[in-house]
Design an enzyme around this catalytic site. Structure first.
Site, PDB file in Angstrom:
ATOM      1  N   TYR A   1      15.033   7.317  -0.735  1.00 13.97           N
ATOM      2  CA  TYR A   1      13.667   7.851  -0.621  1.00 13.97           C
ATOM      3  C   TYR A   1      13.649   9.053   0.328  1.00 13.97           C
ATOM      4  CZ  TYR A   1       8.572   7.760   0.170  1.00 13.97           C
ATOM      5  OH  TYR A   1       7.228   8.077   0.261  1.00 13.97           O
ATOM      6  N   ASP A   2      14.192   8.846   1.555  1.00 16.98           N
ATOM      7  CA  ASP A   2      14.096   9.887   2.587  1.00 16.98           C
ATOM      8  C   ASP A   2      14.838  11.158   2.165  1.00 16.98           C
ATOM      9  OD1 ASP A   2      13.215   7.559   3.763  1.00 16.98           O
ATOM     10  OD2 ASP A   2      14.301   7.799   5.631  1.00 16.98           O
TER      11      ASP A   2
HETATM   12  P1  NAD Z   1       2.413   4.237  -5.564  1.00 13.67           P
HETATM   13  O1  NAD Z   1       3.699   3.528  -5.771  1.00 13.67           O
HETATM   14  O2  NAD Z   1       1.159   3.452  -5.607  1.00 13.67           O
HETATM   15  O3  NAD Z   1       2.270   5.417  -6.621  1.00 13.67           O
HETATM   16  C1  NAD Z   1       3.341   6.098  -7.210  1.00 13.67           C
HETATM   17  C2  NAD Z   1       3.024   6.323  -8.669  1.00 13.67           C
HETATM   18  O4  NAD Z   1       4.098   7.073  -9.272  1.00 13.67           O
HETATM   19  C3  NAD Z   1       2.916   5.010  -9.469  1.00 13.67           C
HETATM   20  O5  NAD Z   1       1.789   5.055 -10.302  1.00 13.67           O
HETATM   21  C4  NAD Z   1       4.209   4.974 -10.276  1.00 13.67           C
HETATM   22  O6  NAD Z   1       4.092   4.219 -11.464  1.00 13.67           O
HETATM   23  C5  NAD Z   1       4.460   6.449 -10.506  1.00 13.67           C
HETATM   24  N1  NAD Z   1       5.870   6.791 -10.754  1.00 13.67           N
HETATM   25  C6  NAD Z   1       6.952   6.404 -10.027  1.00 13.67           C
HETATM   26  N2  NAD Z   1       8.072   6.956 -10.534  1.00 13.67           N
HETATM   27  C7  NAD Z   1       7.684   7.716 -11.599  1.00 13.67           C
HETATM   28  C8  NAD Z   1       8.369   8.519 -12.537  1.00 13.67           C
HETATM   29  N3  NAD Z   1       9.703   8.671 -12.499  1.00 13.67           N
HETATM   30  N4  NAD Z   1       7.663   9.160 -13.500  1.00 13.67           N
HETATM   31  C9  NAD Z   1       6.311   8.994 -13.585  1.00 13.67           C
HETATM   32  N5  NAD Z   1       5.607   8.240 -12.716  1.00 13.67           N
HETATM   33  C10 NAD Z   1       6.283   7.609 -11.738  1.00 13.67           C
HETATM   34  O7  NAD Z   1       2.545   5.026  -4.186  1.00 13.67           O
HETATM   35  P2  NAD Z   1       1.479   5.870  -3.366  1.00 13.67           P
HETATM   36  O8  NAD Z   1       1.340   5.242  -2.046  1.00 13.67           O
HETATM   37  O9  NAD Z   1       0.270   6.155  -4.186  1.00 13.67           O
HETATM   38  O10 NAD Z   1       2.288   7.234  -3.155  1.00 13.67           O
HETATM   39  C11 NAD Z   1       2.058   8.391  -3.946  1.00 13.67           C
HETATM   40  C12 NAD Z   1       2.931   9.522  -3.444  1.00 13.67           C
HETATM   41  O11 NAD Z   1       2.615   9.805  -2.089  1.00 13.67           O
HETATM   42  C13 NAD Z   1       4.427   9.230  -3.499  1.00 13.67           C
HETATM   43  O12 NAD Z   1       5.107  10.388  -3.900  1.00 13.67           O
HETATM   44  C14 NAD Z   1       4.761   8.877  -2.070  1.00 13.67           C
HETATM   45  O13 NAD Z   1       6.100   9.186  -1.763  1.00 13.67           O
HETATM   46  C15 NAD Z   1       3.787   9.751  -1.300  1.00 13.67           C
HETATM   47  N6  NAD Z   1       3.521   9.174   0.034  1.00 13.67           N
HETATM   48  C16 NAD Z   1       2.723   8.075   0.178  1.00 13.67           C
HETATM   49  C17 NAD Z   1       2.505   7.538   1.434  1.00 13.67           C
HETATM   50  C18 NAD Z   1       1.610   6.352   1.660  1.00 13.67           C
HETATM   51  O14 NAD Z   1       1.486   5.911   2.808  1.00 13.67           O
HETATM   52  N7  NAD Z   1       0.946   5.812   0.683  1.00 13.67           N
HETATM   53  C19 NAD Z   1       3.122   8.115   2.551  1.00 13.67           C
HETATM   54  C20 NAD Z   1       3.961   9.202   2.363  1.00 13.67           C
HETATM   55  C21 NAD Z   1       4.135   9.739   1.096  1.00 13.67           C
END
Ligand code: NAD
Ligand code: UDP
Length: 308
Positions: free
Chosen positions: A144-145
């Protein structure tokens, strides 16, 4: 009115973003492979004529004529991104290359959802954008990182080499309604455990810190960033910092729970401290979070109560 692609649009943050972009009168294409997202999250928009749902995986090419791309597709919770580590890193590298290729071809502006994880286990506190981080390249969080770090590199290189119009936000721990029950992150785990009067599982001794941002505040910041002229990276998060033990006690109080706190082993490379310096977001975007942890938690607790 703009045509906007939201990858990961059926996930926690993506579903809120789709809602806000539709409210503002835009056309939204929500693209998701449903690995961690759900139709339930986007159910309210399915009959909206400005909303289109596409089941697709960003590691494969995708073509559409769009003005903006918000690239959120990537599992975000440690158990989910570690479930298939190779797939996670492919999503951040092949997936981001596909989205950058699309942005280049149709001259769209693209915003990458990066993360505070690019700072790893930070030696600088609070974290400023000019800090390069302290990341283990071979550990269980690396898929991830390092994936997200490489995604930032790709964004900057497509910008420098091909003039792609980019924006990068580094999101710190965000929470709120639409988090999945099996998400596995601390906010949903503790709330669900408290509501069911099950043991609250603190990993380690609970002295590690995190700073929690309510999702509505984050969405404000993301939209402001897309509309600004600043390419970033810009930190988006709430600078109020809590130890995980303090956080557990607050959840217990707000849920009136009878749960006990139990201690489990700390997973490897779990960052000891995390708190965003948001000076840049204040200056460039005139943005700062407004929702207190208590207020945001009460809304999230209500959501999980209704869900179970
Ligand atoms: P989440 O897991 O709820 O959402 C991620 C979404 O991406 C899901 O709907 C999943 O089905 C979809 N997905 C994953 N891989 C995929 C692929 N290869 N092709 C198409 N769709 C794909 O997570 P979230 O918390 O909503 O995070 C959303 C984004 O924000 C991510 O990129 C995450 O890294 C980033 N982020 C979130 C946080 C947090 O605290 N929530 C913090 C830092 C970064
Ligand atoms: N954590 C915990 N109990 C849980 C889930 C998480 O004590 O049931 C801890 C985890 O070890 C980390 C912090 O809470 O120190 C935040 O974890 P999360 O998975 O939410 O996100 P991270 O910031 O580590 O990516």
């Amino acid at each position: 009115m703009k045509r906007i692609l939201v990858t990961g649009g059926a996930g926690f943050i993506g579903s809120h973003l789709c809602g806000r972009l539709l409210e503002a009168g835009n056309e939204v294409i929500c693209l998701d492979n449903f690995f961690t997202g759900s139709r339930q999250n986007i159910y309210p928009y399915l009959n909206n004529p400005n909303f289109e749902l596409v089941r697709h995986d960003i590691t494969k090419e995708y073509f559409a004529e769009v003005d903006y791309i918000y690239n959120l597709a990537c599992p975000a919770s440690p158990p989910h991104y570690q479930y298939n580590a190779i797939k996670t890193i492919k999503t951040s590298i092949l997936g981001v290359m596909n989205m950058l290729g699309l942005a280049k071809r149709c001259k769209a502006r693209i915003l990458q959802a990066s993360t505070s994880e690019v700072y790893g286990n930070p030696k600088i506190h609070p974290q400023t954008e000019d800090y390069w981080g302290n990341v283990n390249p071979i550990g269980i969080r690396s898929c991830y990182d390092e994936g997200k770090r490489c995604a930032e590199t790709l964004m900057m290189d497509y910008h420098r080499q091909n003039n792609v119009d980019i924006r990068i936000v580094r999101i710190f721990n965000t929470y709120g309604p639409n988090m999945a029950q099996n998400d596995g992150r601390v906010v949903s785990n503790f709330i669900l455990q408290a509501l069911k009067d099950e043991d609250i599982t603190i990993y380690g001794d609970g002295s590690q810190t995190r700073s929690f941002c309510y999702v509505d505040d984050l969405i404000d910041g993301m939209i402001k960033m897309m509309e600004s002229s600043c390419i970033g990276p810009v930190n988006l998060g709430n600078p109020s910092e809590f130890t995980i033990l303090e956080f557990a006690k607050l959840v217990l109080k707000l849920t009136n729970s009878k749960s006990n706190i139990v201690y489990k082993p700390l997973p490897s490379d779990d960052p000891e401290q995390r708190k965003p310096d948001i000076t840049l977001a204040c200056k460039e975007l005139d943005w700062a979070p407004k929702v207190s942890l208590e207020e945001g938690l009460l809304k999230t607790i209500k959501y999980f109560k209704e869900l179970i």
